[in-house]
Design an enzyme around this catalytic site. Structure first.
Site, PDB file in Angstrom:
ATOM      1  N   GLU A 171      -4.643   7.984  -3.204  1.00  0.00           N
ATOM      2  CA  GLU A 171      -5.158   6.805  -2.565  1.00  0.00           C
ATOM      3  C   GLU A 171      -5.393   5.617  -3.579  1.00  0.00           C
ATOM      4  OE1 GLU A 171      -4.825   6.494   0.720  1.00  0.00           O
ATOM      5  OE2 GLU A 171      -5.690   4.682   0.932  1.00  0.00           O
TER       6      GLU A 171
ATOM      7  N   HIS B 107       0.830  -1.215  -0.058  1.00  0.00           N
ATOM      8  CA  HIS B 107       0.070   0.000  -0.028  1.00  0.00           C
ATOM      9  C   HIS B 107       0.702   1.047  -0.066  1.00  0.00           C
ATOM     10  CE1 HIS B 107      -3.826   2.373   0.833  1.00  0.00           C
ATOM     11  NE2 HIS B 107      -2.808   3.080   1.666  1.00  0.00           N
ATOM     12  N   GLU B 108       1.696   1.171   0.853  1.00  0.00           N
ATOM     13  CA  GLU B 108       2.476   2.514   1.213  1.00  0.00           C
ATOM     14  C   GLU B 108       3.470   2.789  -0.155  1.00  0.00           C
ATOM     15  OE1 GLU B 108       1.538   4.556   3.119  1.00  0.00           O
ATOM     16  OE2 GLU B 108       0.396   3.199   4.569  1.00  0.00           O
TER      17      GLU B 108
ATOM     18  N   HIS C 160       1.632   4.543  -2.723  1.00  0.00           N
ATOM     19  CA  HIS C 160       1.739   6.156  -2.594  1.00  0.00           C
ATOM     20  C   HIS C 160       3.209   6.598  -3.019  1.00  0.00           C
ATOM     21  CE1 HIS C 160      -2.059   6.699  -0.369  1.00  0.00           C
ATOM     22  NE2 HIS C 160      -1.767   5.926   0.266  1.00  0.00           N
TER      23      HIS C 160
HETATM   24 ZN    ZN Z   1      -3.264   5.303   1.747  1.00  0.00          ZN
END
Ligand code: ZN
Length: 497
Positions: free
Chosen positions: A291, A261-262, A265
């Protein structure tokens, strides 16, 4: 200071950006390295940097430079640059410095009251601070200015150009499809996350995450990974985009998917062109678009069957013995267990947006004053019952679980769901150019997808609004259709619906 208007404007803006990025370095350090004794001084240092950045952004010199540059449009390197600068400057210039300081102090007090209320398990401990934060949030929204309803001012901070009317429609469409889908899944035999629930060495888990995100294209010469209590990503410019993770010995999924997830980003930030650095286009175009990148890599890629067909042999090599008994299909099922639970950050893809829908439904009347702070816990519990069919036994598992409102972060939650919706829109659109994306993922060929995101999204930085970006890419508006198709197809197959 340079004499031509554009150079002067760029120089002034760069200084503001430097101050903000320097504050971000201190914030990263606070969450990753700082000993507890540093907290007080760090609070002062951050307040000073934020104040200086706000002062410089709203100073007469900046207003003059913006006006002069607008008079010399022919010299403009990019009209989007001036448009983005005006949007940010004009908004901040309307907020009195006293209100900025007051909000900052109330936000710190709100966070501390929230943390204390969590320790005591007592919402009443948090309520007065929350009421104060809400009051200042309303003043802030009024200072910025709004049309339609006050909540739109707060939403616009995260999603420029979007309003509550649009989100009410999007959430309505999601609720209409997801509440029955959750019920149908709940009626099926439950899946277990067995492959991931075994004690695994920390170093091996770390290596597995690094292996996957390196294959995605995360560039460690322009980034690094550290540990923190809550995983996050931050960027100090396109050449330094960092991530953090948190590993849990008995649950591989916790750390691994947080890492994906990170990294999603950070891939976005690494893709913003160096030429946009230190200017308004060096920012991502919205929280929801940000996001959409993290969700795409974490969920659409990392929780897909082709990903596990590619990754499982690598995982067996990285953590010998631990995964020999499992197939890619076992891991795929384990990565996608659906179950209505109480805590948003632990929720699966299907129930996640219902958690966000609840927060969206509650924060509008909180901001308008139609819902009193004292009535919030009851409204929360009723909403959980209605949307997910579960009821918190305590406020710890209910209204006290999220930090966002404690320091005035109203209008933020909808961006999480927008990210899910957009990720599916990007993937449907990308498939027209790339063909069979699952086949690429199954070979570990992530570069075509990353290059597509770079070209169509990352390289545009903070230029387009979210709606413009969607229109340019798909030829239509923000649309829940692709996301609902994605969920229906994936979970019908997984649960044999
Ligand atoms: Zn996030």
């Amino acid at each position: 200071m340079p004499s031509d208007p554009w150079s002067r404007l760029r120089a002034l803006w760069s200084e503001v950006d430097d101050l903000q990025r320097a504050a971000a370095v201190l914030e990263w350090d606070q969450l990753v390295n700082m000993p507890p004794g540093g907290a007080e001084a760090r609070g002062e240092q951050l307040a000073t940097l934020h104040r200086l950045a706000h002062e410089r952004l709203t100073a007469p010199a900046m207003a003059t430079a913006l006006a002069d540059a607008a008079q010399a449009p022919a010299a403009a390197p990019d009209p989007a640059w001036l448009r983005a600068a005006h949007r940010i400057h004009d908004r901040e210039a309307r907020v009195p410095a006293d209100l900025v300081a007051e909000r900052s102090r109330a936000g710190t007090a709100g966070y501390m009251a929230w943390a204390r209320a969590r320790e005591e398990g007592a919402f009443a401990t948090f309520a007065p601070a929350l009421a104060r934060v809400l009051d200042l949030t309303r003043q802030y929204a009024d200072a910025i200015g709004w049309t339609g309803e006050r909540y739109n001012a707060l939403l616009g901070l995260h999603e420029p150009g979007l309003d509550a009317t649009l989100f009410r429609r999007l959430f309505g469409e999601l609720r209409g499809a997801l509440v029955p889908l959750v019920a149908r899944i709940a009626a099926r035999p439950p899946h277990a996350a067995t492959p991931f629930r075994q004690p695994l060495p920390d170093a091996a888990q770390w290596a597995a995450g690094v292996d996957a995100v390196t294959a995605f294209g995360y560039d460690f010469t322009r980034g690094r990974q550290d540990r923190s209590i809550h995983p996050f990503s931050t960027a100090f410019g396109p050449g330094d985009c960092r991530i953090t993770t948190r590993l849990q010995r008995d649950d591989f999924a916790v750390g691994f998917f947080a890492t994906l997830h990170e990294a999603g980003h950070a891939l976005y930030e690494q893709g913003i062109p160096a030429s946009a650095a230190r200017g308004p286009l060096g920012e991502p175009c919205s929280t929801g678009v940000h996001e959409s990148q993290s969700r795409l890599w974490e969920n659409c890629v990392g929780r897909s069957l082709p990903f596990w067909e590619w990754f499982l042999p690598r995982l067996r090599h990285l953590i010998p013995g631990a995964f020999d008994a499992y197939t890619p299909s076992d891991c795929y099922r384990a990565a996608n267990v659906v179950s209505p639970t109480l805590i948003r950050v632990e929720a699966d893809e299907v129930t996640y947006n219902l958690h966000v829908a609840l927060r969206f439904e509650l924060e509008q009347p909180l901001v308008s004053g139609d819902l009193a702070v004292a009535d919030l816990p009851g409204a929360w519990n009723d909403g959980m019952q209605r949307l997910l069919g579960v009821r918190p036994a305590s406020d710890l598992e209910g209204v006290l679980q999220d930090v966002h409102w404690s320091d005035g972060g109203f209008g933020y939650f909808p961006s999480y769901t927008l990210g899910n919706i957009l990720a599916a829109q990007w993937l449907e659109r990308a498939a027209r150019d790339l063909g069979d994306i699952p086949a690429l993922l199954g070979r570990g060929a992530f570069t075509p997808l990353l290059d597509w995101l770079r070209t169509h999204i990352h390289h545009r930085g903070g230029g387009p609004s979210p709606a413009e970006l969607v229109q340019d890419l798909t030829g239509g508006p923000i649309d829940t259709g692709p996301y609902l198709r994605y969920l229906q197809t994936k979970y019908s197959e997984l649960y044999g619906l």
